[in-house]
Design a protein around this motif. Structure first.
Motif, PDB file in Angstrom:
ATOM      1  N   ALA A   1      36.954  39.009  42.830  1.00  9.29           N
ATOM      2  CA  ALA A   1      36.601  39.718  44.072  1.00  9.29           C
ATOM      3  C   ALA A   1      36.153  41.136  43.748  1.00  9.29           C
ATOM      4  O   ALA A   1      35.144  41.614  44.277  1.00  9.29           O
ATOM      5  CB  ALA A   1      37.794  39.736  45.019  1.00  9.29           C
ATOM      6  N   PHE A   2      36.879  41.800  42.871  1.00 11.26           N
ATOM      7  CA  PHE A   2      36.507  43.149  42.432  1.00 11.26           C
ATOM      8  C   PHE A   2      35.164  43.117  41.699  1.00 11.26           C
ATOM      9  O   PHE A   2      34.299  43.966  41.904  1.00 11.26           O
ATOM     10  CB  PHE A   2      37.613  43.710  41.535  1.00 11.26           C
TER      11      PHE A   2
ATOM     12  N   LYS B   1      32.715  40.943  42.059  1.00 11.56           N
ATOM     13  CA  LYS B   1      31.599  40.681  42.978  1.00 11.56           C
ATOM     14  C   LYS B   1      31.113  41.977  43.617  1.00 11.56           C
ATOM     15  O   LYS B   1      29.910  42.174  43.809  1.00 11.56           O
ATOM     16  CB  LYS B   1      32.007  39.669  44.046  1.00 11.56           C
ATOM     17  N   GLU B   2      32.040  42.853  43.935  1.00 11.22           N
ATOM     18  CA  GLU B   2      31.674  44.155  44.498  1.00 11.22           C
ATOM     19  C   GLU B   2      30.864  44.958  43.484  1.00 11.22           C
ATOM     20  O   GLU B   2      29.833  45.537  43.815  1.00 11.22           O
ATOM     21  CB  GLU B   2      32.947  44.911  44.900  1.00 11.22           C
ATOM     22  N   ILE B   3      31.301  44.955  42.239  1.00 15.59           N
ATOM     23  CA  ILE B   3      30.572  45.644  41.164  1.00 15.59           C
ATOM     24  C   ILE B   3      29.182  45.035  41.000  1.00 15.59           C
ATOM     25  O   ILE B   3      28.186  45.750  40.882  1.00 15.59           O
ATOM     26  CB  ILE B   3      31.363  45.561  39.836  1.00 15.59           C
TER      27      ILE B   3
ATOM     28  N   ASN C   1      27.354  43.359  43.166  1.00 12.88           N
ATOM     29  CA  ASN C   1      26.485  43.663  44.306  1.00 12.88           C
ATOM     30  C   ASN C   1      25.947  45.091  44.254  1.00 12.88           C
ATOM     31  O   ASN C   1      24.799  45.331  44.581  1.00 12.88           O
ATOM     32  CB  ASN C   1      27.231  43.436  45.627  1.00 12.88           C
ATOM     33  N   LYS C   2      26.768  46.023  43.850  1.00 11.20           N
ATOM     34  CA  LYS C   2      26.353  47.436  43.814  1.00 11.20           C
ATOM     35  C   LYS C   2      25.511  47.780  42.596  1.00 11.20           C
ATOM     36  O   LYS C   2      24.719  48.715  42.635  1.00 11.20           O
ATOM     37  CB  LYS C   2      27.587  48.349  43.845  1.00 11.20           C
TER      38      LYS C   2
END
Length: 181
Positions: A154-155, A157-159, A161-162
């Motif tokens: 989950a962490f 995926k955020e990385i 995407n950004k």
């Protein structure tokens, strides 16, 4: 004409599914054999380090899979015209995003998930045996491994995407080093 194109696409998809199955099967056998045989012969601390490494590898490849699916191909065309290393390989990655994401997130990620479960079971046996614990620690260890994997992804995926452009470009640079010139 349209029907023929659809048949070719279906054939190509089916071919990929079969290739994906074979790749997963072979990699699973190799990784399972090496990790479980290797871990069973190690002491507790190195075995735990290998477990952490397997979890991190799964998260790392999940990040690549997500980054490839969200990256913007046009940015790499601009870099390719300036002959920036890795940009052409990055374009290939993005053009093949479904397959790349399948290999990274599904094949490698899922293999790492299965391996981490098997390794955690071996570690639980080691802990129970070496520390002479009367209860089965496997439930706690499995829950911990699952929580680390899911929260790490989950962490990640955020990385992804950004920072998709940077991630895909770094992978493109690595691929460029290994590609045939």
């Amino acid at each position: 004409m349209k029907k023929n194109k659809e048949n070719k696409k279906e054939h190509s998809n089916m071919k990929w599914v079969i290739q994906s199955f074979i790749i997963t099967f072979i990699l699973s056998i190799i990784f399972s054999y090496v990790s479980t045989n290797g871990v069973s012969n190690l002491s507790l601390i190195p075995a735990i380090l290998i477990l952490v490494l397997v979890i991190v590898i799964g998260i790392f490849f999940d990040i690549i899979g997500v980054a490839v699916t969200v990256a913007n191909e046009e940015e790499f065309h601009a870099k390719a015209t300036k002959k920036v290393k890795g940009s052409k390989d990055s374009i290939k990655l993005i053009k093949n995003a479904p397959k790349v994401a399948n290999i990274c997130a599904d094949v490698i990620g899922d293999i790492c998930g299965v391996l981490s479960g098997a390794i955690s079971a071996l570690i639980a046996i080691k802990i129970s045996t070496e520390l002479k614990m009367p209860f089965d620690i496997q439930f706690i260890l499995s829950a911990l491994v699952s929580a680390l994997t899911v929260s790490g992804k989950a962490f990640g995926k955020e990385i992804a995407n950004k920072n998709s452009t940077e991630i895909v470009h770094k992978v493109g640079i690595v691929l460029n080093r290994f590609s045939k010139k």
